[in-house]
Design a protein around this motif. Structure first.
Motif, PDB file in Angstrom:
ATOM      1  N   GLN A  23       0.827  -1.205   0.000  1.00 58.61           N
ATOM      2  CA  GLN A  23       0.000   0.000   0.000  1.00 58.61           C
ATOM      3  C   GLN A  23       0.866   1.262   0.000  1.00 58.61           C
ATOM      4  N   TYR A  24       1.948   1.227   0.756  1.00 58.24           N
ATOM      5  CA  TYR A  24       2.861   2.369   0.791  1.00 58.24           C
ATOM      6  C   TYR A  24       3.539   2.564  -0.565  1.00 58.24           C
ATOM      7  N   ALA A  25       3.982   1.468  -1.179  1.00 57.80           N
ATOM      8  CA  ALA A  25       4.641   1.560  -2.483  1.00 57.80           C
ATOM      9  C   ALA A  25       3.698   2.152  -3.524  1.00 57.80           C
ATOM     10  N   TYR A  26       2.437   1.746  -3.474  1.00 54.93           N
ATOM     11  CA  TYR A  26       1.423   2.297  -4.380  1.00 54.93           C
ATOM     12  C   TYR A  26       1.268   3.801  -4.138  1.00 54.93           C
ATOM     13  N   ALA A  27       1.192   4.196  -2.857  1.00 60.55           N
ATOM     14  CA  ALA A  27       1.044   5.612  -2.521  1.00 60.55           C
ATOM     15  C   ALA A  27       2.241   6.423  -3.010  1.00 60.55           C
ATOM     16  N   LEU A  28       3.441   5.883  -2.846  1.00 60.04           N
ATOM     17  CA  LEU A  28       4.646   6.578  -3.279  1.00 60.04           C
ATOM     18  C   LEU A  28       4.661   6.738  -4.798  1.00 60.04           C
ATOM     19  N   SER A  29       4.126   5.741  -5.497  1.00 57.17           N
ATOM     20  CA  SER A  29       4.041   5.826  -6.948  1.00 57.17           C
ATOM     21  C   SER A  29       3.079   6.931  -7.373  1.00 57.17           C
ATOM     22  N   LEU A  30       1.961   7.072  -6.651  1.00 54.79           N
ATOM     23  CA  LEU A  30       1.024   8.167  -6.949  1.00 54.79           C
ATOM     24  C   LEU A  30       1.690   9.518  -6.716  1.00 54.79           C
ATOM     25  N   ALA A  31       2.467   9.632  -5.634  1.00 58.01           N
ATOM     26  CA  ALA A  31       3.170  10.881  -5.352  1.00 58.01           C
ATOM     27  C   ALA A  31       4.134  11.218  -6.479  1.00 58.01           C
ATOM     28  N   ARG A  36      -0.887  14.745  -4.551  1.00 63.32           N
ATOM     29  CA  ARG A  36      -0.636  15.018  -3.139  1.00 63.32           C
ATOM     30  C   ARG A  36      -1.272  13.853  -2.382  1.00 63.32           C
ATOM     31  N   VAL A  37      -0.439  13.033  -1.747  1.00 65.84           N
ATOM     32  CA  VAL A  37      -0.903  11.773  -1.154  1.00 65.84           C
ATOM     33  C   VAL A  37      -0.660  11.765   0.344  1.00 65.84           C
ATOM     34  N   LYS A  38      -1.619  11.217   1.071  1.00 63.83           N
ATOM     35  CA  LYS A  38      -1.435  10.965   2.495  1.00 63.83           C
ATOM     36  C   LYS A  38      -1.908   9.548   2.813  1.00 63.83           C
ATOM     37  N   LEU A  39      -1.472   9.034   3.960  1.00 70.22           N
ATOM     38  CA  LEU A  39      -1.819   7.684   4.385  1.00 70.22           C
ATOM     39  C   LEU A  39      -2.802   7.743   5.543  1.00 70.22           C
ATOM     40  N   ASP A  40      -3.778   6.857   5.516  1.00 64.63           N
ATOM     41  CA  ASP A  40      -4.692   6.693   6.648  1.00 64.63           C
ATOM     42  C   ASP A  40      -4.265   5.463   7.434  1.00 64.63           C
ATOM     43  N   PHE A 119      -3.238  -3.605  -3.629  1.00 65.72           N
ATOM     44  CA  PHE A 119      -2.295  -3.172  -4.652  1.00 65.72           C
ATOM     45  C   PHE A 119      -1.084  -4.104  -4.743  1.00 65.72           C
ATOM     46  N   GLN A 120      -1.381  -5.398  -4.803  1.00 67.91           N
ATOM     47  CA  GLN A 120      -0.333  -6.408  -4.757  1.00 67.91           C
ATOM     48  C   GLN A 120       0.178  -6.770  -6.154  1.00 67.91           C
ATOM     49  N   SER A 121       0.873  -5.838  -6.743  1.00 63.93           N
ATOM     50  CA  SER A 121       1.544  -6.084  -8.021  1.00 63.93           C
ATOM     51  C   SER A 121       2.652  -5.060  -8.174  1.00 63.93           C
ATOM     52  N   LYS A 123       3.604  -3.921 -10.781  1.00 62.87           N
ATOM     53  CA  LYS A 123       3.252  -3.040 -11.888  1.00 62.87           C
ATOM     54  C   LYS A 123       2.827  -1.659 -11.387  1.00 62.87           C
ATOM     55  N   TYR A 124       2.389  -1.572 -10.142  1.00 63.00           N
ATOM     56  CA  TYR A 124       2.002  -0.273  -9.580  1.00 63.00           C
ATOM     57  C   TYR A 124       3.216   0.609  -9.274  1.00 63.00           C
ATOM     58  N   PHE A 125       4.370  -0.008  -9.033  1.00 61.73           N
ATOM     59  CA  PHE A 125       5.491   0.796  -8.536  1.00 61.73           C
ATOM     60  C   PHE A 125       6.853   0.426  -9.127  1.00 61.73           C
ATOM     61  N   ASN A 126       6.868  -0.382 -10.161  1.00 60.36           N
ATOM     62  CA  ASN A 126       8.149  -0.754 -10.774  1.00 60.36           C
ATOM     63  C   ASN A 126       8.923   0.461 -11.264  1.00 60.36           C
TER      64      ASN A 126
END
Length: 295
Positions: A23-31, A36-40, A119-121, A123-126
């Motif tokens: 989930q964090y890797a996905y969020a970092l990819s969006l950033a 503008r991304v934050k975590l809950d 977000f278990q791939s 491909k979201y953050f490669n």
């Protein structure tokens, strides 16, 4: 991609360390894409399994959302619904991952939304592998036990991590029917892959039930990772990543140990059957990187 954003998206974190890392890797990819991304992390007020929230041990680069920010996106009042209806937008601001398969649309969510998924791939953050490797470097020093294991791995002619996940996969009926456990046949076949190729290979065994493994999985040159010293679970992920090669369980925990392994010549063996649940298994096809070996 550089965008000017007024609002934000919030990514929910839940689960054990392996899930949190996805989930964090996905969020970092969006950033990286300009959001503008934050975590809950509010779910961890009641979710205490697997050590609770664990990303504080890393070099986090995503801020934590406040309760007010979370409420703005998850509790839509009558006025907001009316305004969004007038604007021709959906009133619901929560976007959920439809299944466990990679979905390219989740990399371009509408702004001002709350994002839920695993977000278990890769491909979201490669595309941000370098930044992710830097971010997931441990902030704290390794325990003395982990330092000793790391030295042994470095001195080994050929090192292979082996992860055996049991725990709630055995004790919890729901987890067992969803995940199941990898068979001993799988591990023996995976180990044989390396014994056939290398004359001197050391196997570093990681498990949440190490005594069971010692009794039931007989491996030559096995080094069992077990210490009375309390350690952060991420130290084991780090140790797996330091091995030359990896044998993973059907677990996001050892998935990350293998993915973070930066050895260009690494060989990773993963189970063909990742989920016991047929529907989840069907949707898991993008979970295992193409370069990994499936058995």
């Amino acid at each position: 991609m550089s965008l000017s954003r007024v609002s934000m998206v919030i990514v929910r974190l839940i689960g054990g360390l392996g899930n949190q890392l996805f989930q964090y890797a996905y969020a970092l990819s969006l950033a990286d894409r300009g959001y503008r991304v934050k975590l809950d992390i509010s779910e961890f007020e009641s979710y205490t399994l697997h050590g609770g929230y664990s990303l504080g041990h890393y070099d986090e680069r995503i801020a934590i959302a406040t309760q007010d920010e979370i409420r703005q996106l998850t509790r839509v009042g009558p006025l907001t619904k009316l305004l969004r209806k007038v604007q021709g937008k959906k009133s619901r601001r929560v976007i959920r991952e439809s299944n466990f398969s990679y979905d390219e649309k989740m990399l371009a969510p509408e702004d001002g939304h709350y994002l839920v998924g695993y977000f278990q791939s890769e491909k979201y953050f490669n595309g941000i592998r370098g930044a992710l490797l830097e971010s997931l470097s441990l902030k704290h020093k390794l325990s003395t036990y982990s330092v000793a294991v790391c030295t042994a791995i470095s001195d080994s002619p050929v090192s292979v991590s082996v992860h055996i996940r049991r725990g709630d996969y055995i004790s919890d009926p729901s987890a067992n029917s969803t995940h199941g456990v990898c068979s001993l046949d799988y591990y023996y076949a995976a180990i044989q892959q390396f014994e056939d190729r290398y004359s001197d290979v050391d196997f570093y065994i990681f498990s949440d039930d190490i005594d069971w493994v010692k009794e039931n999985l007989k491996i030559a040159r096995a080094q069992y990772i077990s210490a009375e010293q309390k350690r952060f679970a991420g130290e084991d992920i780090y140790l797996m990543s330091q091995c030359d090669h990896n044998i993973v369980a059907n677990s996001s925990f050892s998935w990350w140990g293998a993915w973070l392994n930066d050895n260009a010549a690494k060989e990773v063996v993963a189970p063909e059957q990742w989920y016991a649940d047929p529907d989840m298994q069907r949707f898991s096809r993008t979970l295992i990187p193409d370069s990994w070996i499936r058995l």
